[in-house]
Write a protein that holds these residues in place. Structure first.
Motif, PDB file in Angstrom:
ATOM      1  N   VAL A  93       0.955  -1.187   0.123  1.00 36.53           N
ATOM      2  CA  VAL A  93       0.085  -0.031   0.039  1.00 36.53           C
ATOM      3  C   VAL A  93       0.951   1.398  -0.096  1.00 36.53           C
ATOM      4  N   ALA A  94       1.910   1.288   0.874  1.00 36.48           N
ATOM      5  CA  ALA A  94       2.786   2.489   0.942  1.00 36.48           C
ATOM      6  C   ALA A  94       3.391   2.673  -0.311  1.00 36.48           C
ATOM      7  N   ASN A  95       3.971   1.869  -1.114  1.00 38.54           N
ATOM      8  CA  ASN A  95       4.481   1.755  -2.361  1.00 38.54           C
ATOM      9  C   ASN A  95       3.476   2.090  -3.354  1.00 38.54           C
ATOM     10  N   GLY A  96       2.307   2.036  -3.347  1.00 37.66           N
ATOM     11  CA  GLY A  96       1.490   2.335  -4.381  1.00 37.66           C
ATOM     12  C   GLY A  96       0.946   1.158  -5.118  1.00 37.66           C
ATOM     13  N   VAL A  97       1.312   0.141  -4.577  1.00 41.57           N
ATOM     14  CA  VAL A  97       1.056  -1.298  -5.510  1.00 41.57           C
ATOM     15  C   VAL A  97      -0.459  -1.777  -5.053  1.00 41.57           C
ATOM     16  N   LEU A  98      -0.714  -1.428  -4.001  1.00 47.54           N
ATOM     17  CA  LEU A  98      -1.993  -2.207  -3.485  1.00 47.54           C
ATOM     18  C   LEU A  98      -3.102  -1.165  -2.978  1.00 47.54           C
ATOM     19  N   ASP A  99      -4.217  -1.022  -3.638  1.00 47.12           N
ATOM     20  CA  ASP A  99      -5.125   0.147  -2.823  1.00 47.12           C
ATOM     21  C   ASP A  99      -5.542  -0.184  -1.694  1.00 47.12           C
ATOM     22  N   GLU A 100      -5.319   1.022  -0.713  1.00 47.43           N
ATOM     23  CA  GLU A 100      -5.695   1.023   0.459  1.00 47.43           C
ATOM     24  C   GLU A 100      -7.223   0.335   0.781  1.00 47.43           C
ATOM     25  N   ASP A 101      -8.240   0.645   0.094  1.00 48.90           N
ATOM     26  CA  ASP A 101      -9.422  -0.139   0.295  1.00 48.90           C
ATOM     27  C   ASP A 101      -9.329  -1.331   0.040  1.00 48.90           C
TER      28      ASP A 101
END
Length: 86
Positions: free
Chosen positions: A49-57
């Motif tokens: 998530v922090a790296n923008g690979v996985l959406d937080e939702d």
């Protein structure tokens, strides 16, 4: 205040960052009465998530049921709509 050493080049990937931190995280979680494997899985995805690979939702909904099962409620700071534990 202690600082972490800089990440080696091989640790700049999501998996590399997780591996680099896994031993320290495992030591922290070993003394806990809670599910260590759940904590490690969540930490791996939190890096994503922090790296923008996985959406937080996606992260929130992926772990909602496991968090409720482990802790009896989901009090994480960013709860999803339609997840009513009450």
């Amino acid at each position: 205040m202690a600082t972490q050493p800089e990440l080696p080049d091989a640790s700049r990937t999501d998996e590399g960052q997780y591996t680099w931190n896994r031993d320290a995280a495992t030591r922290c979680l070993d003394g806990s009465p809670f599910d260590t494997e759940l904590g490690l899985r969540m930490s791996r995805d939190a890096i994503r998530v922090a790296n923008g690979v996985l959406d937080e939702d996606v992260f929130q909904s992926k772990y909602h049921e496991a968090v409720v099962a482990e802790f009896g409620e989901d009090n994480r700071p960013s709860k999803q709509e339609n997840f009513d534990d009450e």
